[in-house]
Design an enzyme around this catalytic site. Structure first.
Site, PDB file in Angstrom:
ATOM      1  N   GLY A  74       9.155   0.130  -0.452  1.00  0.00           N
ATOM      2  CA  GLY A  74       9.386  -0.878   0.597  1.00  0.00           C
ATOM      3  C   GLY A  74      10.264  -1.000   1.463  1.00  0.00           C
ATOM      4  O   GLY A  74      11.299  -1.192   2.369  1.00  0.00           O
TER       5      GLY A  74
ATOM      6  N   GLU B 248       4.555   2.163  -7.388  1.00  0.00           N
ATOM      7  CA  GLU B 248       3.049   2.247  -7.796  1.00  0.00           C
ATOM      8  C   GLU B 248       3.085   4.061  -8.467  1.00  0.00           C
ATOM      9  O   GLU B 248       1.542   4.474  -8.054  1.00  0.00           O
ATOM     10  CB  GLU B 248       1.991   2.199  -7.246  1.00  0.00           C
ATOM     11  CG  GLU B 248       2.031   0.551  -6.359  1.00  0.00           C
ATOM     12  CD  GLU B 248       1.478  -0.270  -7.332  1.00  0.00           C
ATOM     13  OE1 GLU B 248       1.393   0.142  -8.771  1.00  0.00           O
ATOM     14  OE2 GLU B 248       1.418  -1.428  -7.514  1.00  0.00           O
TER      15      GLU B 248
ATOM     16  N   HIS C 225      -5.852  -7.360  -6.689  1.00  0.00           N
ATOM     17  CA  HIS C 225      -4.428  -6.279  -6.901  1.00  0.00           C
ATOM     18  C   HIS C 225      -4.720  -5.612  -4.832  1.00  0.00           C
ATOM     19  O   HIS C 225      -4.066  -6.103  -3.518  1.00  0.00           O
ATOM     20  CB  HIS C 225      -4.051  -4.808  -7.466  1.00  0.00           C
ATOM     21  CG  HIS C 225      -2.892  -4.723  -6.795  1.00  0.00           C
ATOM     22  ND1 HIS C 225      -2.407  -4.525  -7.957  1.00  0.00           N
ATOM     23  CD2 HIS C 225      -2.405  -4.356  -5.635  1.00  0.00           C
ATOM     24  CE1 HIS C 225      -1.222  -3.243  -7.257  1.00  0.00           C
ATOM     25  NE2 HIS C 225      -1.271  -3.390  -6.296  1.00  0.00           N
TER      26      HIS C 225
ATOM     27  N   GLY D 185       1.296  -1.232   0.226  1.00  0.00           N
ATOM     28  CA  GLY D 185       0.134  -0.364  -0.304  1.00  0.00           C
ATOM     29  C   GLY D 185       0.827   1.191   0.302  1.00  0.00           C
ATOM     30  O   GLY D 185       1.879   0.959   0.016  1.00  0.00           O
TER      31      GLY D 185
END
Length: 213
Positions: A47, A77, A157, A31
């Site tokens: 990460g 993202e 996802h 997220g």
């Protein structure tokens, strides 16, 4: 030197990212969260454990993705976040990997009208077609599903919710997870009763009236 406003927004990004962990909308480092300030976007890094984030860890990028400041690289993202800002004119984006919404995406092409809360998101929430994470194709699929809506589900996802503030976007993400859980719970017992488009329109007008007060 960063402006005080942008520092505050980076701090808000951290607060919302940590709430995603607390509320169970993500697991581990999955997220991400972002907020726009003028032509700049503050966004969570890639990460990294959200519990230990500092303001300096939050990347600041231009709308073309160019890194302006930040000790860590932005989330993979980023294309989804920037697409939401450029194509939909929103001010904040919250992307979750919430369990029930993702499970629903394996079964349906939308989140059905099991509750009037969907009206606050513009109507029945669509499920975007699957594409590999971090790709421009996923950003395009998300954008199509987000048209005219305050949120969408990403097949296999997670979810994307948008709003005028990170808090508003986050509230939609939480509501979307609850709506998905509601449908899945009812579906186990039988065929859920759904609200029609006319009722959703009435509820949307009510939400608009409340927000205009």
């Amino acid at each position: 030197m960063l402006s005080p406003l942008l520092v505050e927004e980076r701090a808000e990004v951290i607060r919302i990212a940590q709430k995603m962990i607390t509320d169970g909308l993500v697991v581990g480092t999955s997220g991400n969260v972002s907020v726009r300030s003028g032509e700049l976007v503050a966004v969570t890094p890639s990460g990294v454990d959200y519990d230990g984030l500092t303001v300096g860890d939050i990347a600041v990028v231009r709308l073309d993705g160019t890194l302006v400041e930040g000790d860590l690289p932005p989330t993979s993202e980023l294309p989804m976040h920037l697409t939401a800002y450029v194509e939909h004119g929103v001010q904040a984006v919250v992307h979750t990997h919430s369990l029930h919404a993702t499970a629903l995406s394996l079964l349906r092409d939308d989140v059905p009208a099991v509750h009037y809360q969907l009206a606050e998101m513009g109507g029945v929430v669509r499920v975007a077609e699957y594409a590999t994470f971090g790709t421009d194709q996923l950003a395009r699929n998300m954008s199509a599903a987000l048209e005219g809506r305050g949120a969408c589900v990403l097949r296999n996802h997670g979810t994307v919710a948008v709003g005028s503030t990170p808090a508003a976007a986050y509230n939609r993400a939480r509501q979307l997870e609850w709506l998905s859980e509601l449908w899945l719970t009812a579906r186990r017992a039988g065929e859920p009763s759904l609200l029609d488009d006319e009722e959703l329109s009435r509820c949307a007008a009510q939400f608009h009236h409340i927000s205009a007060r």
